[in-house]
Design an enzyme around this catalytic site. Sequence first.
Site, mmCIF file in Angstrom:
data_model
loop_
_atom_site.group_PDB
_atom_site.id
_atom_site.type_symbol
_atom_site.label_atom_id
_atom_site.label_comp_id
_atom_site.label_asym_id
_atom_site.label_seq_id
_atom_site.Cartn_x
_atom_site.Cartn_y
_atom_site.Cartn_z
ATOM 1 N N LYS A 39 -6.359 -4.297 14.570
ATOM 2 C CA LYS A 39 -6.843 -3.344 13.561
ATOM 3 C C LYS A 39 -8.079 -2.589 14.078
ATOM 4 O O LYS A 39 -8.232 -1.397 13.821
ATOM 5 C CB LYS A 39 -7.203 -4.066 12.254
ATOM 6 C CG LYS A 39 -6.093 -4.789 11.561
ATOM 7 C CD LYS A 39 -5.003 -3.919 11.027
ATOM 8 C CE LYS A 39 -5.423 -2.902 10.012
ATOM 9 N NZ LYS A 39 -4.290 -2.014 9.649
ATOM 10 N N SER B 82 -9.291 -3.041 7.678
ATOM 11 C CA SER B 82 -9.285 -4.095 6.658
ATOM 12 C C SER B 82 -10.644 -4.787 6.669
ATOM 13 O O SER B 82 -11.241 -4.965 7.740
ATOM 14 C CB SER B 82 -8.187 -5.103 6.996
ATOM 15 O OG SER B 82 -8.318 -6.223 6.161
ATOM 16 N N SER B 83 -11.095 -5.202 5.492
ATOM 17 C CA SER B 83 -12.420 -5.831 5.439
ATOM 18 C C SER B 83 -12.460 -7.126 6.250
ATOM 19 O O SER B 83 -13.534 -7.550 6.667
ATOM 20 C CB SER B 83 -12.798 -6.128 3.987
ATOM 21 O OG SER B 83 -11.875 -7.003 3.404
ATOM 22 N N CYS B 84 -11.284 -7.740 6.513
ATOM 23 C CA CYS B 84 -11.295 -9.020 7.237
ATOM 24 C C CYS B 84 -11.555 -8.839 8.729
ATOM 25 O O CYS B 84 -11.593 -9.823 9.461
ATOM 26 C CB CYS B 84 -9.995 -9.784 7.001
ATOM 27 S SG CYS B 84 -8.577 -8.986 7.713
ATOM 28 N N TYR C 198 -4.919 -10.243 14.547
ATOM 29 C CA TYR C 198 -4.777 -9.118 13.610
ATOM 30 C C TYR C 198 -6.014 -8.228 13.679
ATOM 31 O O TYR C 198 -5.915 -6.996 13.757
ATOM 32 C CB TYR C 198 -4.605 -9.708 12.212
ATOM 33 C CG TYR C 198 -4.538 -8.742 11.068
ATOM 34 C CD1 TYR C 198 -3.422 -7.932 10.880
ATOM 35 C CD2 TYR C 198 -5.581 -8.658 10.140
ATOM 36 C CE1 TYR C 198 -3.344 -7.062 9.797
ATOM 37 C CE2 TYR C 198 -5.509 -7.800 9.055
ATOM 38 C CZ TYR C 198 -4.390 -7.004 8.885
ATOM 39 O OH TYR C 198 -4.317 -6.146 7.818
ATOM 40 N N HIS D 103 -0.915 -13.396 0.951
ATOM 41 C CA HIS D 103 -2.367 -13.498 0.815
ATOM 42 C C HIS D 103 -2.693 -14.382 -0.378
ATOM 43 O O HIS D 103 -1.819 -14.743 -1.162
ATOM 44 C CB HIS D 103 -2.970 -12.106 0.606
ATOM 45 C CG HIS D 103 -2.949 -11.262 1.838
ATOM 46 N ND1 HIS D 103 -2.260 -10.084 1.919
ATOM 47 C CD2 HIS D 103 -3.531 -11.429 3.050
ATOM 48 C CE1 HIS D 103 -2.419 -9.556 3.118
ATOM 49 N NE2 HIS D 103 -3.186 -10.345 3.827
ATOM 50 N N VAL E 241 0.832 -1.212 0.000
ATOM 51 C CA VAL E 241 0.000 0.000 0.000
ATOM 52 C C VAL E 241 0.863 1.258 0.000
ATOM 53 O O VAL E 241 0.637 2.183 -0.788
ATOM 54 C CB VAL E 241 -0.936 0.000 1.239
ATOM 55 C CG1 VAL E 241 -1.699 1.310 1.323
ATOM 56 C CG2 VAL E 241 -1.895 -1.178 1.186
#
Length: 325
Positions: free
Chosen positions: A144, A111-113, A140, A183, A19
């Site tokens: 986040k 993060s979407s996760c 994680y 990933h 990123v």
Amino acid sequence: MPELNPLGRVYVAGHRGLVGSAIVRRLRSAGFTNILTATRDQLDLRDQAAVNYWFRANRPEHVFLVAGTVGGILANSTRPAEFLYDNMMIHATVVHASHLFNVRRLLYLGSSCIYPRACPQPMKEEHLLTGLLESTNEPYAVAKIAGIKLCHAYRKQYGCDFISAMPTNLYGPNDNFDLQSSHVLPAMIRKFHDARLAGKKKVVIWGTGSPRREFLHVDDLADACVFLMERYDDAGHINVGTGEDLSILELAQMVRDVVHPEAELVFDRSKPDGTPRKLLDVSRLRGLGWRHRIELRNGIAATYEWFVNSEAETAASASAVRLTA
Ligand SMILES: NC(=O)c1ccc[n+]([C@@H]2O[C@H](COP(=O)([O-])OP(=O)(O)OC[C@H]3O[C@@H](n4cnc5c(N)ncnc54)[C@H](OP(=O)(O)O)[C@@H]3O)[C@@H](O)[C@H]2O)c1
């Protein structure tokens, strides 16, 4: 809203990552000349005293907080302590120093996760913290979520202009292609590439192939980050994605077609699938006027081209070292 000025001091924390490097490219292409960076060796972002010292010396006006310990299911399950400790520390030190040294605006990435495992689909911003987390990346996710809450808390208590965005799965140049920590998409590129070089036809994909995922090219994300830094001014986080998903089987077929069209897919069902579906509701971002530009198949082809060139460069520099030794 504080203007993002091409002459202003903009700090990209994590500038060598997937990123961060895309944000630096995006800023450079827009004529930014005062982009501040520090490598991990120069500045360990887990060290509050060092981070304060660096902020006092460099006085960034805008901060893109995109550093962290990041990885796929395998890395999350084998290094949970690092995922929790590193991320909590990095987020806390940079947010706190940004407050102490009067950063005008900070953008943090969730993060979407980190939405609940059984989140209604597509996932809306308000679904955060409404259910149990996916167990395969819980450390994680906890870190986040703490980062997002940190931005809220500093905004509420100190009036800091700190915003958060929630990107979907990303891919592109400078991704991590190491099978131990990558990933799903870069891992697939690596597996199909290695199989092609080795003349092998069978490529093993983890899980059943049925989970559905959304992918955004990192150059699109970088564009969205700059867009939000300039125009988003809300305490709540905002989703950043394409709003389109596909199954892991469909993704594997797409990567196969680009990298190794003769390959045969084999699914290892003993391996975990992770969350069954992860698709972001991007209506809030679309409502602000932003939409992704890079379609997945084109993005995969461009990423594979980057990967092949980068492998060739690594091999060339290794042989140059051998020749001079
Ligand atoms: N990748 C995705 O699919 C995805 C999806 C959603 C959200 N995000 C979020 O986006 C952000 C960036 O992810 P990414 O994929 O770009 O990760 P990445 O490629 O692994 O890059 C992480 C960057 O953080 C730096 N870093 C890590 N620990 C550090 C430390 N202790 N001190 C200083 N720098 C440190 C790394 O430095 P070195 O270069 O020295 O290693 C690297 O530049 C993360 O917050 C992540 O949660 C990523």
